[in-house]
Design a protein around this motif. Structure first.
Motif: not given
Length: 377
Positions: A86, A173, A331-332
Motif C-alpha cells: 500500500g 503503490l 487503493e492497491s
C-alpha cells in the motif's frame, strides 16, 4: 557446480533453539566468513500486510531476530527494510513494524528499522521484461543483503518464496503499476526474475516454521510445517522448498524462467542438499492456491483458447457482509477496477486483470478467490 541448499527442522520459534538452527545454516553455507565487521547487512522480511505473527502472513519477528543476531555475531550492523503493497511513508512503515512485532524486537536487539522511505529509479540492464523500476534505497546501498521470505502459496503465481520476496524492494503503490504493465502470469513472473536478478541477494533463509497454504499470500490458512531452508541462491532455495510442498517441476513460471536463464536449477535433484534429509520434510497434502491451471487449454483448438482461458481463470469476489469500506482494495488495484459504492467495494470485471492485489491487501480477508463451478478442482 551445484548450488547448495541447507534444510533443517524447527518446530517452533523458541529463541535459543531457533538461533542455533539458523546459526548452523550460516556455518554450513559460509555466511559467517562473508560478513565482515562493520558491514551494513540489510534484512528483507516479507511484511506484506500489517498482521500479528500468529496469522503466518509475515516473516515471524523471532525468525528475523535470530538471523540478525547471527549477523551481529559476525560483526555486522543490522538494518531491516521492507515496503508493503500500500502507501509507503514513514508513518505507514512505523505502524507496520509495530503491528508486525518488529519495533520492540529491533529495539531490544539493537537493530535499525528503515523508515525514511526513499527510493530511486534504476535500469535493469539484463532485464528481459522489466528494464526500469524504482527500488527502495537500502537495497541499492547495502554491503550484504539477506532475503527472508515466508513460505506461502500465492494466488497469482502459485508460490511465494525467495524470488518473489524481492518484489518488496519496489516501493509501495508502484507494485500495482508493475501488475498493470505485466498483467499475465508468465510476463509478471519474468519481471519478478528480472528484479531478483538485479538485486542479487547474498543469502536467503525461508521461514517455514509456520507456513501458509490455500489462498495465500494473505488469505490462506496457517500450516505448522516446522522446517526452514537456506541457500546462497534464492532460485535453488525456491526450487527445493516448492519441491518439498509437492509442486511439480516446471509448474511455477518464475522458477521455470530462472532455470531457462541459467540462474537456478530445474529440480532439487540438481542441488547439493545439506542439513537434514528431505525425505522427512515433504508435505504431500499442502493445499495450493486456487490459481489458474491452464494445461487443458493448450490442447484446445486455437479459436477456443481465449474464451476457455477467461472462463477458467479465478477472479476476486468481495464478501459484502464482511466489507467495512476501508478502501484498501481500491487503493492497491493497478487497473482502478474497484470503486466504493454505498460503503462497500465493487469490482468492475471488465477492467479486472486478476492480479489479486485486492485479495492480498484486504485487512479483513473478505476478498475471496472464486472460480466458475465448471472449473472447480
Amino acid at each position: 557446480m551445484r548450488e547448495r541448499v541447507w534444510l533443517g527442522r524447527c518446530p517452533d520459534y523458541d529463541g535459543e533453539a531457533l538461533f542455533e538452527k539458523i546459526s548452523g545454516a550460516f556455518e554450513a553455507l559460509g555466511v559467517y566468513d562473508s560478513i565482515k565487521p562493520g558491514m551494513t547487512v540489510v534484512l528483507k522480511p516479507n511484511l506484506i500486510q500489517s498482521s500479528k505473527p500468529q496469522a503466518a502472513i509475515c516473516t515471524h519477528p523471532a525468525f528475523t531476530q535470530a538471523v540478525g543476531k547471527c549477523v551481529q555475531r559476525a560483526g555486522g550492523k543490522v538494518l531491516i527494510a521492507e515496503s508493503p503493497g500500500g502507501p509507503y511513508s514513514p508513518a505507514v512503515m512505523k505502524a507496520f513494524f509495530r503491528n508486525c512485532g518488529y519495533t520492540d524486537m529491533a529495539e531490544s536487539c539493537g537493530f535499525s528499522l528503515y523508515t525514511d522511505c526513499k527510493s530511486r529509479e534504476v535500469s535493469l540492464p539484463e532485464g528481459e521484461r522489466c528494464r526500469r523500476v524504482s527500488i527502495v534505497e537500502p537495497f541499492l546501498e547495502r554491503d550484504f543483503l539477506i532475503d527472508l521470505p515466508k513460505l506461502k502459496t500465492h494466488c497469482m503465481v502459485g508460490y511465494s518464496g525467495a524470488v518473489k520476496n524481492m518484489f518488496g524492494a519496489v516501493p509501495g503503490l508502484q507494485k500495482p503499476e508493475l501488475h498493470c504493465r505485466f498483467p499475465e502470469k508468465e510476463d509478471f513472473s519474468k519481471a519478478l526474475v528480472d528484479i531478483c536478478a538485479f538485486l542479487r541477494p547474498d543469502f536467503s533463509l525461508m521461514d517455514g516454521v509456520w507456513a501458509m497454504e490455500g489462498d495465500g499470500p494473505t488469505g490462506g490458512l496457517r500450516r505448522d510445517i516446522g522446517f526452514i531452508g537456506a541457500s546462497r541462491s534464492p532460485y535453488a532455495l525456491d526450487v527445493c522448498m516448492a519441491g518439498l510442498l509437492g509442486f511439480p517441476e516446471g509448474s511455477l513460471p518464475m522458477l521455470a524462467e530462472s532455470a531457462r536463464r541459467g540462474l537456478g536449477p530445474k529440480s532439487f535433484t540438481e542441488t547439493e542438499l545439506l542439513g537434514e534429509s528431505p525425505e522427512g520434510l515433504q508435505v504431500a497434502d499442502f493445499k495450493r492456491a486456487r490459481a489458474s491451471s491452464t494445461d487443458f487449454i493448450d490442447r484446445l483448438p486455437g479459436f477456443l483458447r481465449p474464451a476457455a482461458k477467461k472462463l477458467s481463470t479465478p477472479y476476486p469476489r468481495v464478501q459484502k457482509k464482511g466489507c467495512v469500506g476501508c478502501g484498501k482494495c481500491a487503493e492497491s488495484c493497478p487497473q482502478k477496477a474497484i470503486s466504493m459504492e454505498g460503503g462497500r467495494a465493487v469490482i468492475s470485471y471488465k477492467a479486472c486483470i486478476r492480479c489479486f492485489c485486492c485479495h492480498e491487501m484486504c485487512p479483513r480477508h473478505v476478498v475471496g478467490v472464486k472460480r466458475l463451478g465448471l472449473f472447480q478442482w
